[in-house]
Design an enzyme around this catalytic site. Structure first.
Site, short mmCIF file in Angstrom:
data_model
loop_
_atom_site.label_atom_id
_atom_site.label_comp_id
_atom_site.label_asym_id
_atom_site.label_seq_id
_atom_site.Cartn_x
_atom_site.Cartn_y
_atom_site.Cartn_z
N PRO A 1 32.63 40.33 40.68
CA PRO A 1 33.09 41.73 40.66
C PRO A 1 32.27 42.62 39.74
O PRO A 1 31.95 42.24 38.60
CB PRO A 1 34.54 41.61 40.18
CG PRO A 1 34.98 40.27 40.70
CD PRO A 1 33.76 39.39 40.56
N CYS A 2 31.95 43.80 40.28
CA CYS A 2 30.98 44.67 39.60
C CYS A 2 31.60 45.91 38.96
O CYS A 2 30.88 46.70 38.34
CB CYS A 2 29.92 45.13 40.61
SG CYS A 2 30.60 46.13 41.98
N GLN A 3 32.92 46.10 39.10
CA GLN A 3 33.52 47.35 38.66
C GLN A 3 33.27 47.64 37.18
O GLN A 3 33.10 48.80 36.79
CB GLN A 3 35.03 47.35 38.94
CG GLN A 3 35.40 47.47 40.40
CD GLN A 3 35.35 46.13 41.12
OE1 GLN A 3 34.93 45.13 40.55
NE2 GLN A 3 35.77 46.12 42.38
N PHE A 35 30.71 46.87 35.48
CA PHE A 35 29.29 47.10 35.21
C PHE A 35 28.73 48.32 35.94
O PHE A 35 27.63 48.77 35.64
CB PHE A 35 28.47 45.87 35.61
CG PHE A 35 28.99 44.58 35.04
CD1 PHE A 35 28.97 44.37 33.67
CD2 PHE A 35 29.48 43.59 35.85
CE1 PHE A 35 29.45 43.18 33.13
CE2 PHE A 35 29.97 42.39 35.33
CZ PHE A 35 29.95 42.19 33.96
#
Length: 648
Positions: free
Chosen positions: A309-311, A313
């Site tokens: 999950p990238c939220q 970053f």
């Protein structure tokens, strides 16, 4: 009134090459355009015909070139003195001082849309027959959105519209006439850049590859998709944070099979299990929370993949990084755990480029440090998916090769990916395609239910004998995807939105994100222009899948009619899942180069070069995401420009 048929002219121009044009004296150009715009008769900047602004024709008043319809002075001078706001005579605004009862020597021609031209023609014919009252009522309905088609009877007792009357006054002035002129192009259309074939690396793609991912018959293929036979797996992989299986689609295209996958969201799991092979997974189902899966439950595998999950970053958020209070910044530790426990030969991870700058680079340094400590040589690079998809999408890819895999260490080299030059036109659906498309009902697809053989050729249609209760009709295009007038008004007043941001056919699309389709009136979602007088629309889920590089053989599940989920909530869920996905063709290209470094222990089915195979299959997978009606012409262009060479 003067009428002349094109067949009476010396050249007898083909009507297909003509467009309706309202000729007006130069002094009336601005006023006439505003009235025509209010009546919906001209293309605006957000319409497909108004992209480069308004156009004009210079009318030389040679009646031998066009047909013309004109009406001279009205029967009474008083009829021409009503202004649209009722405060002052319209003659001050409409009657040019140069008009003396005949057409001026040179006039300006305002191009009309086909429907606008038909509407103006109907008005002028009505005026010719002295039925002004009927016309005013008809125009009032046209402006309100319920235009009466030529030949329909008008309700003469309706209240008169000021705008309609102003248009009546305009069309009765001398020098104003309807003509049909040859279509002219904008002078400010940018020129296409030429392609230097000498500097292009040609990729050879077997025709059989194209058949694997295409729902349509490739010219000369001679075999349908359902006639293919599955080959034994060439390698195995584990997919963490699987989503809807973007990694899995890309790896299965290379012959790999998934032996374990984990994902939290039920909607993603249902989509994953419908589209990917789960026969090699223990129990045949995708696991849930990876924190709850013990090491011994995860099988030995060749490659580990995942888009953690990238939220935390992403530059679209607060970039709290690893220390994010939600704990999402620490999910990468589960990847490290599996790597230490199972020691696969390689891994391929994906995240947003914002990870490079998050916490001044400390977040990435920490993650890479732990991956190295797990026993891997690690490389990373930002790759843009625009070479293989119709969108610009930069993502950070992290590759790890187990230490000691090769006797002599060589740094991993990311592959050179050919640019297919895909544009919006290559993935967009026509209105008729949108009307006809019927997603598979979710209750008949969940948990890997088998698809009927007749459904394989176009898997986003309902299965035979399983009619969907939410089959789109013509009203769905308007209610689901088309912006309302209120939304369009909000959009055109938004500071950060410009018509240039629309998904114009010859341009790549912007990055598709998980918030697509939300708050469209604020200009945060890229919209598709439509012919006048229709408002722009949102991308459909199928178009979003194509933008991401998912082939048309990939099934998009319909909402469960028995659930309480509304249609809008269902669409936002589809947009979110697709916006969070990875691009399968990019995964295929990168995975080919990763597999090339694992040749010591994998079964290769006599493949000498995994890297070139990865690029070849990636191109074929990309073409499988192209609109069927564009595929043949796109293939021809790619071969003419030496980007792709189709081999038997």
């Amino acid at each position: 009134m003067r009428e002349k048929s094109p067949s009476d002219t010396p050249s007898a121009m083909n009507q297909i090459d003509l467009e309706p044009v309202l000729a007006v004296p130069p002094a009336l150009t601005t006023r006439a355009f505003n009235l025509l715009r209010e009546a919906g008769c001209v293309a605006m900047r957000w319409h497909s015909g108004g992209r480069y602004g308004s156009r004009t024709h210079t009318i030389d008043d040679d009646p031998t070139h066009t047909e013309a319809l004109s009406i001279h002075h009205p029967s009474s001078e008083a009829e021409c003195t009503r202004h649209s706001n009722g405060n002052e005579p319209s003659s001050k605004h409409l009657r040019p001082s140069v008009v003396t009862g005949t057409s001026s020597a040179k006039r300006m021609g305002l191009p009309l849309t086909l429907t606008g031209g038909a509407h103006v023609s109907s008005i002028m014919h009505t005026l010719k027959e002295s039925r002004t009252a009927q016309y005013v009522s008809q125009t009032a309905e046209h402006i309100s959105g319920d235009a009466i088609q030529p030949g329909d009877s008008a309700q003469t007792d309706m209240p008169r519209s000021a705008a309609a009357q102003a248009l009546v006054d305009l069309l009765q002035l001398p020098g104003v006439e309807l003509q049909h002129k040859p279509i002219t192009l904008h002078t400010n259309i940018p020129k296409d850049e030429s392609i230097d074939a000498e500097h292009i690396r040609t990729v050879e793609v077997a025709r059989s590859r194209l058949r694997e991912f295409s729902n349509v018959q490739i010219p000369g293929s001679g075999m349908k998709r359902e006639e293919q036979r599955l080959e034994p797996p060439a390698f195995t992989f584990v997919e963490l944070f699987a989503g809807i299986g973007g990694f899995g689609v890309g790896l299965e295209a290379l012959g790999g099979k998934c032996v374990f996958a984990s994902e939290l969201l039920p909607s993603c799991i249902a989509t994953y299990e419908t589209n990917l092979c789960t026969d090699y997974i223990t129990g045949g189902h995708v696991a849930g929370d990876i924190y709850e899966v013990p090491d011994e439950f995860i099988p030995t595998h060749d490659i580990l993949v995942g888009g953690f999950p990238c939220q935390t970053f992403s530059g679209l958020g607060e970039q709290n990084g690893i220390s994010d209070a939600s704990g999402r910044g620490m999910l990468y530790t589960q990847i490290v755990r599996v790597l230490k426990a199972k020691q696969p030969q390689a891994f391929l991870l994906e995240n947003v480029p914002g990870l490079l700058k998050c916490d001044d680079g400390e977040a990435l340094d920490t993650i890479i440090g732990e991956l190295i400590n797990a026993g891997y040589d690690v490389s990373h690079e930002v790759v843009n998916a625009k070479c293989l998809t119709a969108q610009s999408r930069k993502r950070l890819y992290i590759v790890g090769l187990r230490k000691g895999l090769q006797s002599v260490y060589e740094p991993f080299t990311f592959p050179c990916i050919p640019d297919l030059g895909l544009r919006a036109i290559d993935i967009l659906q026509s209105d008729s395609e949108i009307h006809e498309a019927t997603p598979v009902p979710i209750e008949n697809s969940i948990r890997g239910a088998n698809l009927h053989a007749d459904n394989t050729a176009h898997r986003d249609h309902a299965m035979p004998g399983c009619e969907s209760s939410t089959k789109p009709g013509r009203s769905d295009l308007e209610s689901l995807y088309r912006l309302s007038d209120a939304q369009l008004n909000q959009l055109t007043n938004a500071r950060k939105w410009k018509p240039s941001k629309l998904a114009w056919p010859d341009k790549p699309l912007n990055t598709l994100n998980s918030h697509y389709g939300v708050s469209v009136g604020k200009g945060e979602s890229q919209l598709v222009p439509s012919p006048a007088p229709h408002n722009p629309r949102r991308l459909t889920p199928r178009e979003c899948a194509r933008v991401m590089g998912f082939p048309d053989s990939y099934t998009l599940l319909n909402r469960d009619p028995s659930s309480r989920q509304g249609r809008e909530a269902y669409l936002k869920e589809q947009y979110r899942m697709l916006g969070n996905a990875v691009c399968p063709p990019v995964i295929t290209a990168l995975a080919g180069s990763v597999l090339a470094r694992c040749t010591g222990t994998l079964g290769h089915r006599n493949r000498d070069d995994w890297a070139s195979t990865g690029v070849e299959v990636a191109v074929a997978l990309s073409l499988g995401a192209v609109s069927p009606n564009r595929l043949e012409s796109l293939l021809q262009r790619l071969q003419d420009t030496h980007v792709v060479h189709i081999v038997e």
